[in-house]
Design a protein around this motif. Structure first.
Motif, short mmCIF file in Angstrom:
data_model
loop_
_atom_site.label_atom_id
_atom_site.label_comp_id
_atom_site.label_asym_id
_atom_site.label_seq_id
_atom_site.Cartn_x
_atom_site.Cartn_y
_atom_site.Cartn_z
N SER A 147 6.71 -1.29 -2.67
CA SER A 147 5.44 -1.92 -2.09
C SER A 147 4.24 -1.61 -3.34
O SER A 147 3.27 -2.27 -2.85
CB SER A 147 4.70 -1.81 -0.69
N THR A 148 4.52 -1.38 -4.31
CA THR A 148 3.53 -1.22 -5.35
C THR A 148 3.74 -2.02 -6.58
O THR A 148 4.92 -2.08 -6.89
CB THR A 148 3.28 0.24 -5.96
N VAL B 75 13.80 -1.53 -7.96
CA VAL B 75 12.74 -2.30 -8.85
C VAL B 75 12.92 -3.86 -8.72
O VAL B 75 14.02 -4.10 -9.18
CB VAL B 75 12.80 -1.77 -10.27
N GLN B 76 11.99 -4.56 -8.42
CA GLN B 76 11.79 -5.97 -8.27
C GLN B 76 11.10 -6.52 -9.34
O GLN B 76 9.83 -6.23 -9.26
CB GLN B 76 11.52 -6.29 -6.82
N PHE C 39 -3.80 1.31 -6.21
CA PHE C 39 -4.84 0.35 -5.56
C PHE C 39 -4.12 -0.88 -5.63
O PHE C 39 -3.43 -1.39 -6.46
CB PHE C 39 -6.00 0.31 -6.33
N ASN C 40 -4.45 -1.89 -4.80
CA ASN C 40 -4.02 -3.14 -4.68
C ASN C 40 -5.43 -3.95 -4.01
O ASN C 40 -5.49 -3.99 -2.83
CB ASN C 40 -2.92 -3.65 -3.82
N ILE C 41 -6.23 -4.53 -4.96
CA ILE C 41 -7.36 -4.87 -4.46
C ILE C 41 -7.65 -6.45 -5.05
O ILE C 41 -7.27 -6.69 -5.88
CB ILE C 41 -8.66 -4.05 -5.23
N GLY C 42 -8.20 -7.18 -4.03
CA GLY C 42 -8.61 -8.62 -4.25
C GLY C 42 -9.90 -8.79 -3.69
O GLY C 42 -10.19 -8.70 -2.60
N GLY D 184 -8.15 -5.23 0.37
CA GLY D 184 -7.76 -4.02 -0.54
C GLY D 184 -6.89 -3.03 0.30
O GLY D 184 -6.87 -2.64 1.52
N ALA D 185 -5.96 -2.36 -0.53
CA ALA D 185 -5.09 -1.08 -0.01
C ALA D 185 -5.16 -0.13 -1.07
O ALA D 185 -5.24 -0.15 -2.20
CB ALA D 185 -3.71 -1.77 0.05
N TRP D 186 -5.29 1.12 -0.65
CA TRP D 186 -5.52 2.29 -1.46
C TRP D 186 -4.35 3.32 -0.77
O TRP D 186 -4.27 3.79 0.41
CB TRP D 186 -6.97 2.95 -1.19
N LYS D 187 -3.37 3.77 -1.78
CA LYS D 187 -2.44 4.66 -1.56
C LYS D 187 -2.91 6.06 -1.87
O LYS D 187 -2.89 6.42 -3.00
CB LYS D 187 -1.00 4.40 -1.95
N ILE D 188 -3.58 6.64 -1.18
CA ILE D 188 -4.42 8.02 -1.40
C ILE D 188 -3.42 8.89 -1.80
O ILE D 188 -3.72 9.76 -2.66
CB ILE D 188 -5.21 8.42 -0.16
#
Length: 800
Positions: A45-46, A68-69, A607-610, A651-655
């Motif tokens: 998912s990253t 891995v995709q 991070f995945n930010i838009g 946004g998503a943050w994998k702390i």
């Protein structure tokens, strides 16, 4: 205070990056072993983008097997397995021009990665976590700018969805590229396809106009739903849920896997039932899904049949606002002056003694009944390294009715003669009527994909669809039947709609730039004849030609981030009700929209930010007045000038390996502009916020806190607080535990507790207008759709 809190959350999501420990480097090459820069590499998912050397790195990986995709525009997606304890360098070679089987039927209508379109993708895993029986819009609640609701109050049965303030009449929905929207109302009624989420592989939500696609034009958003991808191995699933209000979901799925490396078949059977939160707002929903395909290196042929049958007790009148808010004096006024109940009458007493679950209807079979069956045939062929073609045929058969009990109806209204009994002339009767919709929708779609090089891709596509529909009413019982016979139609009208479109789409990559161009021509012919309920004439004809251009550009700041800017123009035809409700011989005007989108995207391991800005400028937008017709449909009128403008954040943050934080924000202004004033567009909140904290103490177990805030929504276009829905802030909690045992591939337990603070809130509403018999202004009363207090759903999913 609330907005400041969410702004702080959003800022936290773009805080400093964490340091890596264990890592792996993925190198992506083309068939000639040249590095591919800007390819999408996804692990667990990253997603990261490859740099100029075709490389992307991932840190903090565990000692286990990963997949891995890797994907890149113009190349076939490649999936490889690896274990970081055995190697920290993986090389992936992409082959050009082959569209992967997993998304072969949605390739032409989806926004590509890094294109200049504002969109969000939901994976099969995202869908499965939320799929406990509630309607499909509830799976999208944590995406930006979405407001959902339910007539029955608990998410099962008839549901509503708005994106950027636009309702489902402006949200284009396709299933594997085939249009789902009803050709006349342009709405998508997921109640007719119960549990379709269980057959969904992925969903892409495009906000704004989006890319050229098939079916009714998108003015608020597009949903592109891809059904289950090809599975190599046989499988079977038992998915069951139970929850509040006697809600049940039972699903059985099975698939053969790939037989002889060529054939595969899948099937699903589902039933969902619920008593509903609102009194008698029950649902009994059944569906099935079957597909079979031939898969070879260069050809894919897949046939799909799916059907849904729904029976829901009517709850579309809503609940009087005084009853929702506990206003006894206001409730008495509505009972007497709005509904005409005599003080002390049984209905008057029932209304005053009811709670916020009040349902105006009491007739046992006051139900909506509809069956819709879809048949799709898809074909794709890879002609060469540069050419790929896709084509599909489709047919949808829909038929059903809603049944109603009415008292003291005029016989003449139903074409019945007055009768004489014992010298007394009888002009009225109690009766039960059914209003029918009987339709056919069929056509074909196609696309041709040409990729002469790794940097250029061109698609030519289009569709031709025809809709034929009958609307009619029958009286099935009457206290005084007069000269009526069973099967007589007291009104009848039919409609024909032809929809043709052709589009061309091009993507060109040069250096750090990616340019997109999208041009669509659409022709519509729509005609209705006959009479509507009450002997009102239905006589309209429209022949419309639309040109819808779109263009955008993306600039890659580095292999982790990019910015984009796009402009799109679209036209959209009025819906059937707009034509039927038009007065004075003047037909409603088509709507026009200029849509400007600009945004920033950043993705790395943590991070995945838009973030994006948008401006949507309308001419002749058909806007709800706040009133509804006799079947709960909103009444609309053209407004010469209106706009929607705002900012969205996702946004998503994998702390760390245990904590994940996701948040969305949509802040907007939605205005109708006239010569003397500017007011808010009905049902368009200025602030929509969502938040998701997930904690995984161990890998198979997770706990999530889900929150949603929606600001005030006005019921009409006056910006009056007296005609509005109060803001609401609700919280859900979810626990998911999955494991394998005794040879079973996966066992998953899923507990979702909604509205844990028992917040009293409503998500939708309208204004009840009652003419003043004294010649004054019409009386108006707010009607709301209250949602359930604290409730739960518990799921058990088993996969073999």
């Amino acid at each position: 205070m609330l907005k400041q809190l969410y702004a702080t959350w959003a800022l936290c999501l773009i805080a400093m990056l964490g340091f890596a420990q264990d890592h792996v480097t993925i190198r992506v090459l083309d068939q000639n072993k040249n590095p591919l820069a800007g390819a999408n590499v996804t692990i667990h998912s990253t997603t990261r983008l490859t740099n100029e050397d075709g490389m992307a790195s991932f840190q903090n990986l565990e000692n286990k097997n990963y997949t891995v995709q890797v994907s890149f525009v113009g190349y076939r997606e490649n999936n490889l397995k690896f274990n970081p304890s055995r190697t920290n360098h993986v090389q992936v070679v992409l082959q050009p021009n082959l569209v992967a089987v997993a998304d072969v039927f949605v390739y032409a209508t989806r926004a590509k990665e890094n294109s200049a379109t504002t969109f969000k993708n939901l994976s099969k895993e995202d869908i499965a976590v939320q799929n406990l029986g509630q309607d499909l819009p509830y799976l999208l609640d944590q995406t930006p700018g979405v407001v959902i609701g339910s007539d029955a109050g608990a998410g099962i049965g008839y549901t509503s969805m708005r994106i950027r303030g636009s309702d489902n009449q402006r949200i284009n929905v396709t299933l594997n590229g085939i249009p789902l929207n009803d050709a006349e109302s342009m709405g998508s009624f997921f109640v007719n396809l119960p549990d379709f989420a269980s057959s969904a592989e992925s969903i892409q939500i495009q906000r704004g106009i989006g890319t050229s696609t098939n079916g009714a034009g998108a003015f608020g958003a597009s949903l592109n739903i891809q059904t289950d991808a090809l599975e190599q191995q046989p499988y079977a699933e038992l998915n069951n849920s139970f929850g509040s209000f006697n809600s049940w979901k039972n699903t059985v799925k099975a698939g053969t896997g790939l037989i002889n490396n060529k054939y595969a078949f899948n099937t699903r059977l589902s039933r969902i039932t619920s008593d509903g939160y609102v009194d008698r707002a029950s649902s009994d929903l059944k569906s099935f899904y079957v597909d079979g395909g031939l898969y070879t290196a260069k050809h894919t042929l897949k046939a799909t049949i799916f059907s849904g049958k729904e029976k829901t007790y009517q709850a579309w009148n809503g609940v009087p606002e005084p009853l929702v808010q506990g206003d006894e004096s206001g409730l008495k006024d509505f009972a007497v002056n709005g509904l005409g109940y005599a003080e002390g009458s049984p209905e008057y007493v029932r209304l005053l003694e009811s709670g916020r679950t009040y349902n105006m209807f009491t007739y046992d079979n006051q139900t909506d009944n509809y069956t819709q069956t879809h048949a799709h045939l898809h074909y794709t062929s890879t002609l060469s390294e540069q050419w790929n073609i896709q084509a599909a045929l489709h047919y949808t058969r829909g038929a059903g009715y809603y049944e109603e009990y009415y008292e003291n109806e005029d016989l003449a209204y139903y074409g019945l003669s007055n009768i004489n009994i014992g010298g007394e002339t009888i002009e009225q009767t109690n009766l039960v009527r059914r209003r029918w919709l009987d339709n056919h929708f069929y056509g074909g779609t196609y696309s041709v994909n040409y990729t002469p090089s790794a940097n250029f891709n061109f698609i030519l596509g289009g569709a031709y669809n025809q809709y034929l529909g009958d609307h009619y009413g029958e009286v099935i019982w009457a206290q005084y039947a007069s000269n009526g016979n069973l099967g007589d139609k007291y009104y009848f009208n039919d409609a024909k709609k032809n929809d043709f479109n052709i589009y061309g789409k091009a993507d060109y990559r040069f250096g750090k730039w990616l340019a997109n161009l999208d041009l669509q021509y659409r022709n519509l012919y729509y005609k209705g004849n006959g009479v509507e309920d009450g002997d009102d004439p239905v006589d309209f004809e429209a022949n419309l030609n639309f040109f819808n251009p779109k263009a955008g550009v993306t600039y890659f700041l580095n292999n982790l981030s990019n910015v984009y800017l796009s402009y799109a123009f679209a036209n959209k035809e009025p819906v059937r009700k707009d034509y039927v409700n038009s007065t004075g011989g003047t037909l409603p005007k088509p709507e026009k929209l200029h849509d400007i989108e600009g945004g920033y995207r950043f993705r790395n391991e943590q991070f995945n930010i838009g973030a994006n800005l948008y401006g949507m400028i309308y001419k002749d937008q058909l806007i709800f007045t706040g009133a509804i017709d006799d079947v709960g449909g909103g009444i609309r009128k053209n407004e010469p000038y209106s706009y929607r403008a705002g900012i969205e954040f996702d946004g998503a943050w994998k702390i760390n390996s245990q904590f994940t934080w996701k948040a969305t924000a949509a802040l907007s202004q939605n205005k109708v502009v006239t010569d003397d004033k500017t007011t808010d567009i009905a049902m368009s909140p200025s602030t929509i916020l969502s938040n998701n904290f997930t904690y995984k103490p161990v890998q198979p177990l997770s706990f999530s806190l889900l929150s949603k805030y929606v600001s005030r929504m006005y019921l009409d276009n006056t910006s009056s607080d007296y005609k509005s829905i109060n803001p609401y802030f609700v919280h859900d909690v979810q626990a998911v535990y999955s494991f394998s045992a005794i040879g079973i591939e996966n066992i998953a337990l899923n507990l979702l507790v909604n509205n844990i603070l028992n917040t009293k809130y409503a998500t939708n509403g309208y204004i009840w207008y009652e003419p003043d018999m004294g010649g004054g202004a019409p009386l108006s009363y707010n009607m709301l759709f209250p949602q359930a207090g604290t409730n739960f759903m518990l799921g058990l999913n088993i996969r073999f």
